[in-house]
Scaffold this active site. Structure first.
Site, PDB file in Angstrom:
ATOM      1  N   LYS A  52      27.768  11.937 -67.632  1.00  0.00           N
ATOM      2  CA  LYS A  52      26.415  11.413 -67.421  1.00  0.00           C
ATOM      3  C   LYS A  52      25.385  12.525 -67.585  1.00  0.00           C
ATOM      4  CE  LYS A  52      28.123   7.574 -64.696  1.00  0.00           C
ATOM      5  NZ  LYS A  52      28.292   6.837 -63.449  1.00  0.00           N
ATOM      6  N   GLN A  96      27.455   8.383 -57.479  1.00  0.00           N
ATOM      7  CA  GLN A  96      28.730   8.039 -58.101  1.00  0.00           C
ATOM      8  C   GLN A  96      29.671   7.413 -57.066  1.00  0.00           C
ATOM      9  OE1 GLN A  96      29.304   8.192 -61.353  1.00  0.00           O
ATOM     10  NE2 GLN A  96      31.398   7.461 -61.191  1.00  0.00           N
ATOM     11  N   ASP A 119      21.609   2.020 -61.523  1.00  0.00           N
ATOM     12  CA  ASP A 119      22.946   1.425 -61.612  1.00  0.00           C
ATOM     13  C   ASP A 119      22.883  -0.101 -61.508  1.00  0.00           C
ATOM     14  OD1 ASP A 119      25.323   2.823 -62.077  1.00  0.00           O
ATOM     15  OD2 ASP A 119      25.251   3.809 -60.116  1.00  0.00           O
TER      16      ASP A 119
HETATM   17  N1  GUN Z   1      32.056   4.355 -60.437  1.00  0.00           N
HETATM   18  C1  GUN Z   1      32.675   3.648 -61.408  1.00  0.00           C
HETATM   19  N2  GUN Z   1      31.752   3.066 -62.211  1.00  0.00           N
HETATM   20  C2  GUN Z   1      30.542   3.412 -61.728  1.00  0.00           C
HETATM   21  C3  GUN Z   1      29.212   3.141 -62.134  1.00  0.00           C
HETATM   22  O1  GUN Z   1      28.938   2.413 -63.092  1.00  0.00           O
HETATM   23  N3  GUN Z   1      28.237   3.707 -61.369  1.00  0.00           N
HETATM   24  C4  GUN Z   1      28.506   4.471 -60.297  1.00  0.00           C
HETATM   25  N4  GUN Z   1      27.473   4.968 -59.607  1.00  0.00           N
HETATM   26  N5  GUN Z   1      29.722   4.752 -59.896  1.00  0.00           N
HETATM   27  C5  GUN Z   1      30.740   4.223 -60.611  1.00  0.00           C
END
Ligand code: GUN
Length: 284
Positions: A52, A96, A119
């Site tokens: 990311k 996350q 998100d």
């Molecule tokens: N963990 C697995 N997929 C995601 C996601 O799309 N966003 C976040 N914040 N954590 C995750």
């Protein structure tokens, strides 16, 4: 033999588009900023967060990185979110998941200001999606809609079947396909006659979390198959929820694993962060 929907290529196109738009905002004196929070030492989460941050760098989005120890208290994380919510230089906040067990994911998700919820997990974002208001949409299903549109797969009036009902993928996927005027059926572990239902689908989205569970016998001739799963088999090879070769014999179009849905998630996070910056500066 099915045509491959190339998620790597499409995600690259999207990141290039975002890079140009972020650059244009910068020329107007607006910097787009994403705060990325990682709590603990989960190796997979570490890889995702790094990817990311790399995507931020590529698109010209400033990333602020917060790496907190495994034993972080919930109140400490909530205090950091409060601080980032109030910081006008921050457009998006990403925590996350999963979080260590002493921290409630639900309370954390609700604490993020809905106008920084890139998100799309906050109940307000989910509610907005369900009533057709503008808001942030969960990145993976939003990425799947982009994959379909950019591969000339018509959704309007088509029979769409989603297997899986998670809050992150299955449910928002169903809402998005409905928003595009698809006729949507959601299947899950309690569904009877799964095969009967999936064989009616023009668009089949598979998000079950079981390696190679769906083979060609579940697929209608010429259908578009979107595989959301990612698993590592013994011998380290990656595979999805679909038995790829078998599905590809029947499908008209199909996403591979890796290189299908996966890369789209991060591209859409960049798109959501750009959207947040536009909103915060009164551009939309
Ligand atoms: N963990 C697995 N997929 C995601 C996601 O799309 N966003 C976040 N914040 N954590 C995750």
């Amino acid at each position: 033999m099915a045509e491959i929907i190339d998620g790597k290529k499409i995600s690259q196109e999207i990141k290039d588009e975002i890079r140009d738009k972020v650059e244009a905002l910068k020329e107007d004196g607006i910097e787009t900023t994403l705060a990325v929070i990682l709590v603990g030492n989960d190796p997979a989460s570490g890889v995702y967060v790094n990817n990311k941050k790399k995507a931020c760098e590529y698109t010209g989005i400033k990333s602020l990185s917060y790496e907190l120890p495994e034993d972080t208290k919930e109140e400490e994380l909530l205090a950091l979110i409060d601080q980032l919510n109030e910081d006008h230089s921050v457009d998006g906040i990403l925590v996350q998941l999963p979080l260590p067990k002493q921290i409630s994911e639900d309370r954390v998700i609700r604490r993020i200001s809905p106008d920084k919820d890139v998100d799309g997990f906050h109940p307000e974002s989910v509610g907005r999606l369900s009533i057709g208001e503008r808001g942030f949409v969960s990145c993976t299903p939003a990425g799947i809609i982009e994959l379909l549109k950019r591969s000339d797969v018509e959704i309007d009036g088509k029979d769409c079947v989603v297997i899986g009902r998670s809050n992150i993928v299955g449910k928002p996927m169903a809402m998005l396909l409905l928003r595009e005027s698809g006729t949507v059926t959601v299947c899950h572990s309690h569904t009877k006659n799964l095969k009967e239902i999936t064989r009616r689908a023009d668009i089949l989205v598979v998000a079950i979390g079981k390696p190679q569970m769906i083979d060609g016998s579940y697929v209608k001739e010429g259908a578009t198959v979107i595989d959301v799963g990612i698993h590592r088999l013994e011998g380290k090879k990656l595979c999805g929820d679909c038995a790829y070769a078998s599905c590809a014999e029947v499908a008209g179009k199909i996403t591979p694993v890796p290189g299908g849905v996966g890369p789209m998630t991060i591209a859409m996070l960049m798109a959501n962060t750009y959207q947040a910056a536009l909103m915060h500066h009164g551009r939309i």
